[in-house]
Design a protein around this motif. Structure first.
Motif, mmCIF file in Angstrom:
data_model
loop_
_atom_site.group_PDB
_atom_site.id
_atom_site.type_symbol
_atom_site.label_atom_id
_atom_site.label_comp_id
_atom_site.label_asym_id
_atom_site.label_seq_id
_atom_site.Cartn_x
_atom_site.Cartn_y
_atom_site.Cartn_z
ATOM 1 N N LYS A 4 -41.519 41.107 20.239
ATOM 2 C CA LYS A 4 -42.658 40.514 20.938
ATOM 3 C C LYS A 4 -42.179 39.327 21.764
ATOM 4 O O LYS A 4 -41.580 38.396 21.241
ATOM 5 N N ILE A 5 -42.443 39.371 23.067
ATOM 6 C CA ILE A 5 -42.082 38.280 23.956
ATOM 7 C C ILE A 5 -43.236 37.297 24.112
ATOM 8 O O ILE A 5 -43.057 36.086 24.159
ATOM 9 N N PHE A 6 -44.455 37.851 24.184
ATOM 10 C CA PHE A 6 -45.605 36.990 24.457
ATOM 11 C C PHE A 6 -46.885 37.629 23.956
ATOM 12 O O PHE A 6 -47.056 38.848 24.009
ATOM 13 N N LEU A 7 -47.798 36.801 23.450
ATOM 14 C CA LEU A 7 -49.147 37.239 23.122
ATOM 15 C C LEU A 7 -50.105 36.127 23.525
ATOM 16 O O LEU A 7 -50.007 35.003 23.044
ATOM 17 N N GLY A 8 -50.995 36.440 24.446
ATOM 18 C CA GLY A 8 -51.961 35.448 24.892
ATOM 19 C C GLY A 8 -53.336 36.059 25.034
ATOM 20 O O GLY A 8 -53.479 37.210 25.437
ATOM 21 N N GLU A 25 -43.686 28.596 20.560
ATOM 22 C CA GLU A 25 -43.448 29.113 19.223
ATOM 23 C C GLU A 25 -44.691 29.749 18.622
ATOM 24 O O GLU A 25 -44.631 30.393 17.581
ATOM 25 N N LYS A 26 -45.844 29.546 19.245
ATOM 26 C CA LYS A 26 -47.089 30.089 18.726
ATOM 27 C C LYS A 26 -47.762 30.968 19.772
ATOM 28 O O LYS A 26 -47.628 30.740 20.964
ATOM 29 N N ASP A 27 -48.506 31.980 19.311
ATOM 30 C CA ASP A 27 -49.306 32.784 20.226
ATOM 31 C C ASP A 27 -50.372 31.889 20.857
ATOM 32 O O ASP A 27 -50.899 30.974 20.223
ATOM 33 N N PHE A 28 -50.683 32.164 22.131
ATOM 34 C CA PHE A 28 -51.628 31.321 22.856
ATOM 35 C C PHE A 28 -53.005 31.978 22.816
ATOM 36 O O PHE A 28 -53.299 32.894 23.585
#
Length: 285
Positions: A4-8, A25-28
């Motif tokens: 997983k590269i990104f979750l927003g 470091e945290k999902d947005f």
């Protein structure tokens, strides 16, 4: 390997107040009063991923979307029909009609609806099994096999010209899996009511063999964001520079802020429908 590269995710009711803390470091996640009807889930081993967009018009669609995602990554089922029946039962258990108003009961009986994308990655076969129902979208980009020639003058006395092959490490080719939906029309949705789920699930499932390539990006997103990405970034053209889409190379540490800024700017300029907007970016290599 899938990473997983990104979750927003930004709810439709989020206001642009500029006071958010951005931490890579945290999902947005920006859920305004928990009204975000988008849901998502990723298994601990990153081999199963799901995203769902609950239909606002239907009853408690936020819960339905959440159940669809969590159940998909939590257990293996022999068929999609078996999985859906199990999800329907979980949804029913969460509602006690004896403690509901007549209005709520009528809405509940009409059913809840949501889009659904589920991805299973097989390490043995190095392949993807993807189910996509509704107008949420999945985009697959494979590393471009083209070499880009760059002319370079030689500094030797003869001043001859030398050429060298240069691979652009951030050029990717869009690989079509599903047709792009018509975002203006009501799509097929997954329902809590069996009589609305009579369509052929197999038509919404595709298999993608990854053996020929060793570098991919996978985007999963709900409809408002998908429509905007396609129109604003020429996402489906033959060769796409992903650094121009979400600054994956140069601004990874600021990706959360980049995502937030772009979404709020597009909404303000009326280039993106004001709706819950969720994006998951995965890298496969």
């Amino acid at each position: 390997m899938i990473k997983k590269i990104f979750l927003g995710s930004i709810s439709k009711d989020t206001l642009d107040n500029g006071n958010y803390q951005f931490n890579i470091e945290k999902d947005f996640i920006l859920d305004h009063e928990s009204l975000n009807e988008d849901s998502w889930a990723i298994s601990d081993d990153n081999l199963s991923i799901a995203i769902s967009d609950g239909a606002t018009e239907s009853y408690d669609s936020k819960l339905w979307a959440k159940i669809l995602c969590q159940k998909f990554v939590g257990k293996t089922f022999s068929s999609f029909d078996e999985y859906l029946i199990s999800a329907e039962k979980d949804y029913a258990k969460q509602h006690d009609i004896h403690n509901m108003t007549w209005t709520q009961i009528e809405a509940y009986q009409r059913g809840s609806f949501a889009t659904f994308i589920g991805v299973n990655y097989s390490q043995i076969k190095n392949s993807l099994k993807i189910t996509c129902i509704g107008d949420s979208c999945i985009f697959l980009f494979k590393k471009s096999s083209k070499n880009y020639l760059k002319r370079k003058r030689s500094r030797v006395k003869k001043k001859t010209r030398a050429y060298r092959n240069c691979k652009n490490n951030h050029k990717y080719e869009y690989q079509k899996i599903f047709d792009i939906p018509d975002f203006k029309n009501c799509p097929q949705l997954v329902s809590t009511k069996k009589n609305f789920n009579t369509f052929d699930f197999d038509k919404y499932t595709k298999y993608v063999n990854l053996s020929k390539y060793n570098d991919y990006y996978l985007f999963l997103c709900t409809d408002a964001l998908a429509d905007w990405l396609i129109n604003s970034f020429n996402l489906l053209k033959s060769s796409t520079n992903l650094t121009n889409i979400l600054n994956l190379q140069n601004n990874l540490s600021n990706l959360n802020e980049f995502f937030y800024t772009k979404v709020m700017e597009a909404r303000k300029n009326k280039k993106m429908k004001i709706d819950d907007s969720t994006l998951i970016i995965l890298k496969i290599n």
